[in-house]
Design a protein around this motif. Structure first.
Motif, PDB file in Angstrom:
ATOM      1  N   ILE A   1       0.831  -1.210   0.000  1.00 55.58           N
ATOM      2  CA  ILE A   1       0.000   0.000   0.000  1.00 55.58           C
ATOM      3  C   ILE A   1       0.868   1.263   0.000  1.00 55.58           C
ATOM      4  O   ILE A   1       0.479   2.277  -0.543  1.00 55.58           O
ATOM      5  CB  ILE A   1      -0.974   0.035   1.193  1.00 55.58           C
ATOM      6  CG1 ILE A   1      -0.279  -0.448   2.463  1.00 55.58           C
ATOM      7  CG2 ILE A   1      -2.203  -0.793   0.900  1.00 55.58           C
ATOM      8  CD1 ILE A   1      -1.149  -0.376   3.686  1.00 55.58           C
TER       9      ILE A   1
ATOM     10  N   LEU B   1      -3.994  10.324  -0.467  1.00 58.04           N
ATOM     11  CA  LEU B   1      -2.926   9.397  -0.878  1.00 58.04           C
ATOM     12  C   LEU B   1      -1.601   9.783  -0.219  1.00 58.04           C
ATOM     13  O   LEU B   1      -0.846   8.914   0.240  1.00 58.04           O
ATOM     14  CB  LEU B   1      -2.774   9.403  -2.399  1.00 58.04           C
ATOM     15  CG  LEU B   1      -3.896   8.728  -3.191  1.00 58.04           C
ATOM     16  CD1 LEU B   1      -3.706   8.946  -4.684  1.00 58.04           C
ATOM     17  CD2 LEU B   1      -3.946   7.236  -2.894  1.00 58.04           C
TER      18      LEU B   1
ATOM     19  N   PHE C   1      -4.550   0.989  -7.218  1.00 56.64           N
ATOM     20  CA  PHE C   1      -4.502   2.373  -6.720  1.00 56.64           C
ATOM     21  C   PHE C   1      -4.706   3.362  -7.863  1.00 56.64           C
ATOM     22  O   PHE C   1      -5.345   4.401  -7.683  1.00 56.64           O
ATOM     23  CB  PHE C   1      -3.174   2.646  -5.995  1.00 56.64           C
ATOM     24  CG  PHE C   1      -3.245   2.395  -4.516  1.00 56.64           C
ATOM     25  CD1 PHE C   1      -3.172   1.113  -4.013  1.00 56.64           C
ATOM     26  CD2 PHE C   1      -3.398   3.450  -3.631  1.00 56.64           C
ATOM     27  CE1 PHE C   1      -3.248   0.871  -2.644  1.00 56.64           C
ATOM     28  CE2 PHE C   1      -3.475   3.216  -2.248  1.00 56.64           C
ATOM     29  CZ  PHE C   1      -3.399   1.935  -1.759  1.00 56.64           C
TER      30      PHE C   1
ATOM     31  N   PHE D   1      -8.374   3.318  -8.560  1.00 61.56           N
ATOM     32  CA  PHE D   1      -9.073   3.960  -7.446  1.00 61.56           C
ATOM     33  C   PHE D   1      -8.946   5.477  -7.542  1.00 61.56           C
ATOM     34  O   PHE D   1      -9.930   6.215  -7.401  1.00 61.56           O
ATOM     35  CB  PHE D   1      -8.506   3.468  -6.110  1.00 61.56           C
ATOM     36  CG  PHE D   1      -9.087   4.169  -4.905  1.00 61.56           C
ATOM     37  CD1 PHE D   1     -10.296   3.748  -4.370  1.00 61.56           C
ATOM     38  CD2 PHE D   1      -8.444   5.249  -4.327  1.00 61.56           C
ATOM     39  CE1 PHE D   1     -10.837   4.402  -3.271  1.00 61.56           C
ATOM     40  CE2 PHE D   1      -8.985   5.904  -3.230  1.00 61.56           C
ATOM     41  CZ  PHE D   1     -10.190   5.472  -2.703  1.00 61.56           C
TER      42      PHE D   1
END
Lengths: 249, 68
Positions: free
Chosen positions: A59, A103, A212, A215
């Protein structure tokens, strides 16, 4: 050559286009995030040096890369907004900034939580960490400026200028690990060589990167749709969209 | 599978606290972002309905004044 782009200067056309993309982006983002994270957490082998703590990479790295990617995108829309005075581009600044800020915050948080067991400290004022923290402040500054003026266009212009000036920070973040002696390690995959990572660990990371990216794209589409509605709230097409045709009559 | 039992999966070779804290924090952050967008739509609907009601009231009053 660019004529096909012209209708999208109008809010409604962009709103409809984003509406077509949004469900596909959202579904593929959810799927790839699920596959990538489950693979990374449960199926990828442990690291020979860091054991299972390295799994935070799945992540941390995607969040960090797309915090910078989103900023670059925001700077490009700011340039378009300032040069060609296209209002949808102005609104995109407000759509991208919160996503990028989250983020950036995620990359800083996961970095701190990874740093504690590996470096023995949550935080160090080294070049990579500090420049990434500045990126968070830039995002917050852009947002604050955007909403700080009674005249919305003035706010968008001020936010756009800060977004453009701040883009100098993006290469600084990327090269900080080479230019200075940092505690943070160098690049693993974003370089012009073979990635220095075993394939069994790399594949789930690539899936997480895709997740990601999708997203980020989905959230920006979603937020831009809302910003278009907010800006054109008093127009008939928005009232039809929000309240519905049957209630209007 | 890198782990032989669920227990081992949770412990994460002793790094369980850090790994789960990082993933939990990430989901919280991304989840809040999604939640805000869900709420934003509802706020927009309310703002739009309020505006239309105001316009209607204004139009009615103008009509009354004209007929007087």
């Amino acid at each position: 050559m660019w004529r096909w782009l012209h209708p999208y200067a109008k809010g409604e056309a962009t709103y409809r286009l984003l509406g077509h993309w949004l469900p596909w982006l959202a579904i593929s983002a959810a799927l790839s995030l699920l596959v990538g994270i489950v693979w990374g957490l449960a199926f990828a082998p442990p690291d020979y040096q860091q054991g299972d703590s390295y799994r935070i990479i799945y992540i941390h790295v995607p969040a960090a890369i797309f915090s910078m990617g989103a900023y670059t995108g925001m700077a490009i829309t700011a340039l378009i907004a300032l040069v060609w005075q296209i209002r949808t581009a102005e609104w995109a600044i407000a759509a991208i900034a919160p996503v990028g800020a989250v983020l950036t915050a995620v990359s800083l948080f996961t970095g701190a939580v990874w740093g504690k067991p590996m470096w023995g400290t949550w935080w160090e004022w080294d070049a990579r960490l500090t420049s990434q923290l500045i990126l968070l402040f830039l995002y917050l500054g852009v947002l604050a400026l955007y909403y700080a003026f009674d005249d919305k266009r003035t706010g968008a212009k001020a936010a756009g200028i800060l977004a453009l000036v701040g883009v100098v920070n993006v290469p600084i973040i990327h090269y900080s690990v080479y230019w200075w002696n940092t505690l943070h390690q160098g690049a693993t995959i974003t370089k012009f060589e073979k990635p220095s990572m075993a394939t069994s660990m790399l594949i789930p990371l690539l899936i997480c990167l895709l997740g990601f990216a999708l997203f980020t794209a989905a959230m920006i589409c979603w937020r831009l749709r809302h910003e278009i509605l907010r800006q054109e709230l008093h127009r008939p097409w928005v009232q039809q969209e929000l309240i519905g045709q049957e209630k209007l009559n | 599978m890198a782990f032989s039992s669920f227990q081992e999966f949770i412990v994460m070779g002793g790094y369980g606290f850090f790994v789960w804290l990082a993933f939990g924090g990430t989901f919280l952050g991304l989840g809040l972002l999604v939640l805000r967008s869900v709420v934003a739509r509802r706020h927009l609907e309310k703002a739009c309905a309020d505006h239309m009601r105001r316009q209607e009231r204004l139009a009615r009053r103008q009509k009354q004044e004209r007929s007087r």
